[in-house]
Design a protein around this motif. Structure first.
Motif, PDB file in Angstrom:
ATOM      1  N   VAL A   1     -26.847  -9.900  13.856  1.00 15.33           N
ATOM      2  CA  VAL A   1     -26.316  -9.229  15.032  1.00 15.33           C
ATOM      3  C   VAL A   1     -27.272  -8.111  15.413  1.00 15.33           C
ATOM      4  CG1 VAL A   1     -24.394  -7.913  15.973  1.00 15.33           C
ATOM      5  CG2 VAL A   1     -23.952  -9.793  14.398  1.00 15.33           C
ATOM      6  N   ILE A   2     -27.691  -8.144  16.640  1.00 13.00           N
ATOM      7  CA  ILE A   2     -28.611  -7.121  17.131  1.00 13.00           C
ATOM      8  C   ILE A   2     -27.812  -6.131  17.958  1.00 13.00           C
ATOM      9  CG2 ILE A   2     -30.692  -6.693  18.482  1.00 13.00           C
ATOM     10  CD1 ILE A   2     -31.334  -9.739  17.980  1.00 13.00           C
ATOM     11  N   ASP A   3     -27.987  -4.880  17.656  1.00 16.28           N
ATOM     12  CA  ASP A   3     -27.309  -3.814  18.387  1.00 16.28           C
ATOM     13  C   ASP A   3     -28.020  -3.627  19.728  1.00 16.28           C
ATOM     14  OD1 ASP A   3     -26.342  -1.448  19.391  1.00 16.28           O
ATOM     15  OD2 ASP A   3     -26.520  -0.337  17.524  1.00 16.28           O
ATOM     16  N   THR A   4     -27.311  -3.887  20.831  1.00 12.37           N
ATOM     17  CA  THR A   4     -27.954  -3.785  22.140  1.00 12.37           C
ATOM     18  C   THR A   4     -28.356  -2.344  22.460  1.00 12.37           C
ATOM     19  OG1 THR A   4     -25.773  -3.784  23.187  1.00 12.37           O
ATOM     20  CG2 THR A   4     -26.962  -5.870  23.170  1.00 12.37           C
ATOM     21  N   ASN A   5     -27.617  -1.359  21.925  1.00  4.02           N
ATOM     22  CA  ASN A   5     -28.017   0.038  22.126  1.00  4.02           C
ATOM     23  C   ASN A   5     -29.345   0.316  21.435  1.00  4.02           C
ATOM     24  OD1 ASN A   5     -25.788   0.700  23.660  1.00  4.02           O
ATOM     25  ND2 ASN A   5     -24.597   1.362  21.900  1.00  4.02           N
ATOM     26  N   GLN A   6     -29.481  -0.199  20.202  1.00  2.00           N
ATOM     27  CA  GLN A   6     -30.727  -0.025  19.462  1.00  2.00           C
ATOM     28  C   GLN A   6     -31.864  -0.751  20.188  1.00  2.00           C
ATOM     29  OE1 GLN A   6     -31.522   1.901  16.665  1.00  2.00           O
ATOM     30  NE2 GLN A   6     -33.552   1.320  17.368  1.00  2.00           N
TER      31      GLN A   6
ATOM     32  N   GLY B   1     -32.063  -1.268  23.346  1.00  2.00           N
ATOM     33  CA  GLY B   1     -32.389  -0.422  24.502  1.00  2.00           C
ATOM     34  C   GLY B   1     -33.336   0.698  24.110  1.00  2.00           C
ATOM     35  N   GLU B   2     -33.070   1.319  22.956  1.00  2.00           N
ATOM     36  CA  GLU B   2     -33.952   2.388  22.472  1.00  2.00           C
ATOM     37  C   GLU B   2     -35.339   1.846  22.143  1.00  2.00           C
ATOM     38  OE1 GLU B   2     -32.145   4.643  19.284  1.00  2.00           O
ATOM     39  OE2 GLU B   2     -30.267   4.805  20.413  1.00  2.00           O
ATOM     40  N   ASP B   3     -35.390   0.650  21.557  1.00  2.00           N
ATOM     41  CA  ASP B   3     -36.683   0.027  21.241  1.00  2.00           C
ATOM     42  C   ASP B   3     -37.461  -0.265  22.524  1.00  2.00           C
ATOM     43  OD1 ASP B   3     -35.967   0.137  18.577  1.00  2.00           O
ATOM     44  OD2 ASP B   3     -35.450  -1.990  18.429  1.00  2.00           O
ATOM     45  N   ILE B   4     -36.749  -0.691  23.557  1.00  2.00           N
ATOM     46  CA  ILE B   4     -37.398  -0.978  24.840  1.00  2.00           C
ATOM     47  C   ILE B   4     -37.981   0.301  25.427  1.00  2.00           C
ATOM     48  CG2 ILE B   4     -36.972  -1.698  27.239  1.00  2.00           C
ATOM     49  CD1 ILE B   4     -34.887  -3.708  25.984  1.00  2.00           C
ATOM     50  N   VAL B   5     -37.229   1.400  25.354  1.00  2.00           N
ATOM     51  CA  VAL B   5     -37.719   2.684  25.865  1.00  2.00           C
ATOM     52  C   VAL B   5     -38.991   3.098  25.107  1.00  2.00           C
ATOM     53  CG1 VAL B   5     -37.213   5.163  26.035  1.00  2.00           C
ATOM     54  CG2 VAL B   5     -35.526   3.481  26.792  1.00  2.00           C
ATOM     55  N   LYS B   6     -39.005   2.884  23.786  1.00  3.29           N
ATOM     56  CA  LYS B   6     -40.209   3.211  23.005  1.00  3.29           C
ATOM     57  C   LYS B   6     -41.410   2.433  23.514  1.00  3.29           C
ATOM     58  CE  LYS B   6     -37.795   4.355  18.744  1.00  3.29           C
ATOM     59  NZ  LYS B   6     -37.311   3.795  17.484  1.00  3.29           N
TER      60      LYS B   6
ATOM     61  N   GLY C   1     -40.606   8.721  35.466  1.00  2.00           N
ATOM     62  CA  GLY C   1     -39.411   8.397  36.243  1.00  2.00           C
ATOM     63  C   GLY C   1     -39.553   7.098  37.019  1.00  2.00           C
ATOM     64  N   LEU C   2     -40.492   6.246  36.608  1.00  2.00           N
ATOM     65  CA  LEU C   2     -40.680   4.969  37.308  1.00  2.00           C
ATOM     66  C   LEU C   2     -39.650   3.921  36.882  1.00  2.00           C
ATOM     67  CD1 LEU C   2     -44.569   4.554  37.305  1.00  2.00           C
ATOM     68  CD2 LEU C   2     -43.113   5.581  39.056  1.00  2.00           C
ATOM     69  N   ILE C   3     -38.987   4.145  35.751  1.00  2.00           N
ATOM     70  CA  ILE C   3     -37.981   3.203  35.266  1.00  2.00           C
ATOM     71  C   ILE C   3     -36.613   3.673  35.749  1.00  2.00           C
ATOM     72  CG2 ILE C   3     -36.927   2.128  33.232  1.00  2.00           C
ATOM     73  CD1 ILE C   3     -39.921   1.408  33.680  1.00  2.00           C
ATOM     74  N   TYR C   4     -35.982   2.875  36.604  1.00  4.82           N
ATOM     75  CA  TYR C   4     -34.671   3.240  37.137  1.00  4.82           C
ATOM     76  C   TYR C   4     -33.533   2.751  36.261  1.00  4.82           C
ATOM     77  CZ  TYR C   4     -36.724   4.755  41.600  1.00  4.82           C
ATOM     78  OH  TYR C   4     -37.429   5.408  42.567  1.00  4.82           O
ATOM     79  N   ASP C   5     -33.712   1.577  35.648  1.00  4.68           N
ATOM     80  CA  ASP C   5     -32.621   1.037  34.840  1.00  4.68           C
ATOM     81  C   ASP C   5     -33.166  -0.008  33.872  1.00  4.68           C
ATOM     82  OD1 ASP C   5     -30.074   0.653  33.896  1.00  4.68           O
ATOM     83  OD2 ASP C   5     -29.267  -0.188  35.750  1.00  4.68           O
ATOM     84  N   VAL C   6     -32.581  -0.040  32.683  1.00  4.60           N
ATOM     85  CA  VAL C   6     -32.880  -1.073  31.690  1.00  4.60           C
ATOM     86  C   VAL C   6     -31.545  -1.707  31.334  1.00  4.60           C
ATOM     87  CG1 VAL C   6     -33.734  -1.564  29.369  1.00  4.60           C
ATOM     88  CG2 VAL C   6     -34.866   0.183  30.754  1.00  4.60           C
ATOM     89  N   MET C   7     -31.417  -3.007  31.615  1.00  2.62           N
ATOM     90  CA  MET C   7     -30.167  -3.706  31.341  1.00  2.62           C
ATOM     91  C   MET C   7     -30.414  -4.762  30.268  1.00  2.62           C
ATOM     92  SD  MET C   7     -29.360  -3.953  35.371  1.00  2.62           S
ATOM     93  CE  MET C   7     -31.094  -3.740  35.736  1.00  2.62           C
ATOM     94  N   VAL C   8     -29.568  -4.765  29.255  1.00  4.86           N
ATOM     95  CA  VAL C   8     -29.674  -5.754  28.182  1.00  4.86           C
ATOM     96  C   VAL C   8     -28.322  -6.456  28.094  1.00  4.86           C
ATOM     97  CG1 VAL C   8     -30.110  -6.125  25.721  1.00  4.86           C
ATOM     98  CG2 VAL C   8     -31.237  -4.218  26.896  1.00  4.86           C
TER      99      VAL C   8
END
Length: 109
Positions: A6-11, A13-18, A36-43
């Protein structure tokens, strides 16, 4: 009996931000996330990622290559099954979208 991992989607999301913080606008020595070029990250629960981002201007010289770089680097994360980058200019990017860190880096504070 094997269990599904099981992959934590919040985690995730944090990995994607990194990952996003490793991608720089070639004209400004600040990463695209702090700019500020990233408006939204949806997983979603299938670990498919959609990134809504903008560019500093519609005539940005990296309008073709920057979104591709974002997509490729996010897709390279083990737990990401698919990644899509959508470019928008609504709302248009302004310096107000930059983080305090980015403004400090560029001597704007």
């Amino acid at each position: 009996m094997e269990q599904d991992i099981v992959i934590d989607t919040n985690q995730l999301g944090e990995d994607i931000v990194k990952v996003l913080k490793t991608i720089y606008d070639p004209e400004i020595p600040v990463d695209i996330y702090e700019l500020g070029l990233i408006y939204d990250v949806m997983v979603n629960t299938d670990y498919e990622v959609k990134i809504l981002m903008t560019l500093t201007s519609p005539n940005c010289p990296v309008a073709e290559s920057l979104p591709q770089e974002v997509e490729q680097k996010v897709k390279a994360l083990d737990s990401v099954k698919a990644a899509e980058v959508e470019i928008t200019f609504d709302p248009p990017w302004t310096k107000d979208l930059m983080s305090e860190e980015a403004k400090l880096e560029l001597g704007m504070l």
